[in-house]
Design an enzyme around this catalytic site. Structure first.
Site, PDB file in Angstrom:
ATOM      1  N   ASN A 109      -4.972   6.476  -7.157  1.00 55.05           N
ATOM      2  CA  ASN A 109      -5.370   7.782  -7.216  1.00 55.05           C
ATOM      3  C   ASN A 109      -4.289   8.765  -7.595  1.00 55.05           C
ATOM      4  OD1 ASN A 109      -3.605   7.401  -4.852  1.00 55.05           O
ATOM      5  ND2 ASN A 109      -4.971   8.912  -3.571  1.00 55.05           N
TER       6      ASN A 109
ATOM      7  N   HIS B  61       0.685  -1.075   0.004  1.00 57.13           N
ATOM      8  CA  HIS B  61      -0.044   0.048   0.137  1.00 57.13           C
ATOM      9  C   HIS B  61       0.731   1.266  -0.038  1.00 57.13           C
ATOM     10  CE1 HIS B  61      -3.839   2.190   1.756  1.00 57.13           C
ATOM     11  NE2 HIS B  61      -2.980   2.778   0.976  1.00 57.13           N
TER      12      HIS B  61
ATOM     13  N   ASP C  64      -8.969   3.282  -2.875  1.00 52.40           N
ATOM     14  CA  ASP C  64      -8.306   3.569  -1.800  1.00 52.40           C
ATOM     15  C   ASP C  64      -8.080   5.375  -1.598  1.00 52.40           C
ATOM     16  OD1 ASP C  64      -6.733   3.697   0.734  1.00 52.40           O
ATOM     17  OD2 ASP C  64      -5.284   4.424  -0.433  1.00 52.40           O
TER      18      ASP C  64
ATOM     19  N   LEU D 113       2.678   6.334  -5.218  1.00 54.20           N
ATOM     20  CA  LEU D 113       3.881   6.782  -5.802  1.00 54.20           C
ATOM     21  C   LEU D 113       3.415   8.090  -6.361  1.00 54.20           C
ATOM     22  CD1 LEU D 113       5.454   3.663  -7.188  1.00 54.20           C
ATOM     23  CD2 LEU D 113       5.938   4.926  -5.154  1.00 54.20           C
TER      24      LEU D 113
ATOM     25  N   HIS E 263     -10.751   1.148   1.592  1.00 58.32           N
ATOM     26  CA  HIS E 263     -10.706   2.010   2.568  1.00 58.32           C
ATOM     27  C   HIS E 263     -12.026   2.144   3.231  1.00 58.32           C
ATOM     28  CE1 HIS E 263      -9.287   6.386   3.378  1.00 58.32           C
ATOM     29  NE2 HIS E 263     -10.122   6.038   4.370  1.00 58.32           N
TER      30      HIS E 263
ATOM     31  N   ASP F 218       1.097   2.687   3.715  1.00 59.25           N
ATOM     32  CA  ASP F 218       0.277   3.717   3.122  1.00 59.25           C
ATOM     33  C   ASP F 218       1.198   4.893   2.886  1.00 59.25           C
ATOM     34  OD1 ASP F 218      -1.895   5.274   2.178  1.00 59.25           O
ATOM     35  OD2 ASP F 218      -3.008   5.516   4.200  1.00 59.25           O
TER      36      ASP F 218
HETATM   37 ZN   LIG Z   1      -3.722   4.917   0.928  1.00 60.79          ZN
END
Ligand SMILES: [Zn+2]
Length: 446
Positions: free
Chosen positions: A100, A66, A158, A69, A185, A311
């Site tokens: 995202n 998770h 997410d 980048l 999420h 994350d």
């Molecule tokens: Zn995340």
């Protein structure tokens, strides 16, 4: 140039094969070729390099399932290259990156772009995760089949909870056709409202709007109910509450195909870190209470939580240097995850095998990717860890393009001295840095 690499003198910790003891490791042509008793003769083939791992742990290459980048679209926060450097410096031989970006990774062209950029960097392995919904809009399913053909290893919106339960149901059904996990999420936005931190005594005192634990737990309960009827695989990202751990624990006892992850910040910090309106303690899900921290630690210990993932959420200084309400959510994590996780060895009864499983073996299984094992024939992905080295976290030294962390100045122990991907050393610490603050650089020659 011969491709044989020998790692000598270390303690091999390979939970996938039940190995924990002194062994030398031989990697040839990119894969694990031999696991030798200590001091056994080197293979006949030319040895390109021997790594002295005396006093170190030799573990299957760490996998962070998770990360963000930020490329394409937000290269001022991070690029695939800077993120890859941060990953190998943190000991990660592989990462999975969230969708995202801008454009969103909701089609094969973006998936291919990410894979090509990552291959050109030649550092950590990068596995793209595709969006569940087009543009993360939460309305129509993305091109999951096409992205699967292009190489995604899971689907996730997410950052954007999937509020439409009907879409969630279709996502589970459709992703199951490709055996892709749906990574979620879990936050009911209607319950969370405009909350910016955990709802409790601290939010009350600080006068900040809170996100109750129920926002996460209600959404997990919904998705477990769907999962029981649709099949497929559900992976719950960044669990933060005691109730969430209980829900997953009971679902596993019922045999549901659910897995879960927790971040180092959620098992290390509480909502007290927000004191002083510290925007580096602003996350989604938010930092919770001491009881929640204890519960997620118990979840790691008993296997209710399968995976430790960072994350990793790089943000520019200007996105954190603002009032708390307006600050971006999240912190960088790739370069601090390993030592923060090793703190659990001192503070809990959790053993190193459990942690290696959570940082390598289990994420490989959830994503269905190679690695997570040092058995003969496995990929030559290895992380060599010096568990004793103490150092001070200094954000100025991060290889990530961003610096947003609440852990600056913290003294920790444990560092990845070598990160090896496909038999190639892509990261090594400099020998002269074996003291306090680890001065580290990307491995160049190999
Ligand atoms: Zn995340």
């Amino acid at each position: 140039m011969s491709a044989v690499l020998v790692i000598r003198g270390g303690t091999l910790i390979d939970p996938a094969n039940g190995v924990h003891g002194p062994h030398d490791l031989v990697i040839s042509d990119g894969v694990v070729a031999q696991v030798l008793d200590p001091g056994a003769p080197a293979p006949a083939a030319d040895v390109a390099e021997t790594i002295d791992a005396t006093g170190a742990w030799v573990v299957p290459g760490l996998i962070d399932m998770h990360v963000h980048l930020r490329e394409p679209g937000y290269e001022y926060k991070e690029t695939i290259e800077t993120g890859s450097r941060a990953a190998v410096a943190g000991g990660f031989a592989a990462v999975a990156c969230m969708a995202n970006t801008n454009p969103v990774n909701d089609n094969a062209a973006v998936t291919e772009f990410i894979r090509e950029r990552a291959a050109a960097c030649g550092l950590t392995r990068v596995y793209p995760i595709g969006a569940v919904s087009r543009g993360l809009g939460g309305e129509q399913l993305a091109e999951i089949g096409e992205m699967h053909a292009a190489g995604i290893v899971g689907v996730s919106d997410d950052g954007m909870p999937i509020m439409d339960g009907g879409l969630m149901r279709r996502a589970l059904e459709y992703a199951a056709m490709f055996d892709l996990p749906v990574i979620v999420h879990e936050q009911d936005d209607c319950i969370a409202g405009e909350g910016v931190m955990h709802e409790g005594s601290i939010s009350m005192r600080l006068g900040l709007r809170g996100v109750p634990a129920a926002a996460e737990e209600a959404m997990i309960a919904r998705d477990l109910a769907l999962l029981a009827r649709t099949g497929g695989r559900l992976h719950v990202a960044h669990i933060s509450t005691a109730g969430a751990v209980d829900l997953i624990r009971h679902a596993k006892r019922r045999g549901l195909p659910v897995t879960a992850e927790v971040t180092p910040h959620h098992f290390t910090l509480t909502d007290e870190s927000v004191d002083g309106y510290n925007t580096n303690a602003k996350m989604n899900p938010p930092l919770r209470t001491r009881a929640d921290v204890d519960a997620v630690r118990a979840g790691i210990a008993d296997g209710s939580i399968d995976v430790i993932a960072t994350d990793h959420a790089p943000h520019h200084r200007d996105e954190k240097d603002v009032e708390f309400d307006r600050a971006a959510n999240g912190i960088v994590g790739l370069e601090t995850a390993l030592p923060l996780t090793l703190r659990l060895l001192d503070e809990t009864a959790i053993g190193i095998e459990t942690l290696v499983r959570a940082m390598s073996t289990n994420p490989a299984h959830v994503l269905g990717v190679p690695g997570g094992s040092l058995g003969v024939g496995s990929p030559g992905d290895v992380t060599v860890i010096d568990p004793a080295r103490r150092w001070v976290i200094d954000p100025a030294r991060f290889l990530s393009r961003s610096r947003n962390t609440p852990f600056g100045g913290l003294t920790v122990r444990g560092v990845a001295t070598h990160t090896i991907v496909g038999g190639r050393v892509v990261w090594r610490t400099m020998p002269e840095a074996l003291s306090r603050s680890a001065a580290v650089r990307p491995g160049g020659a190999a």
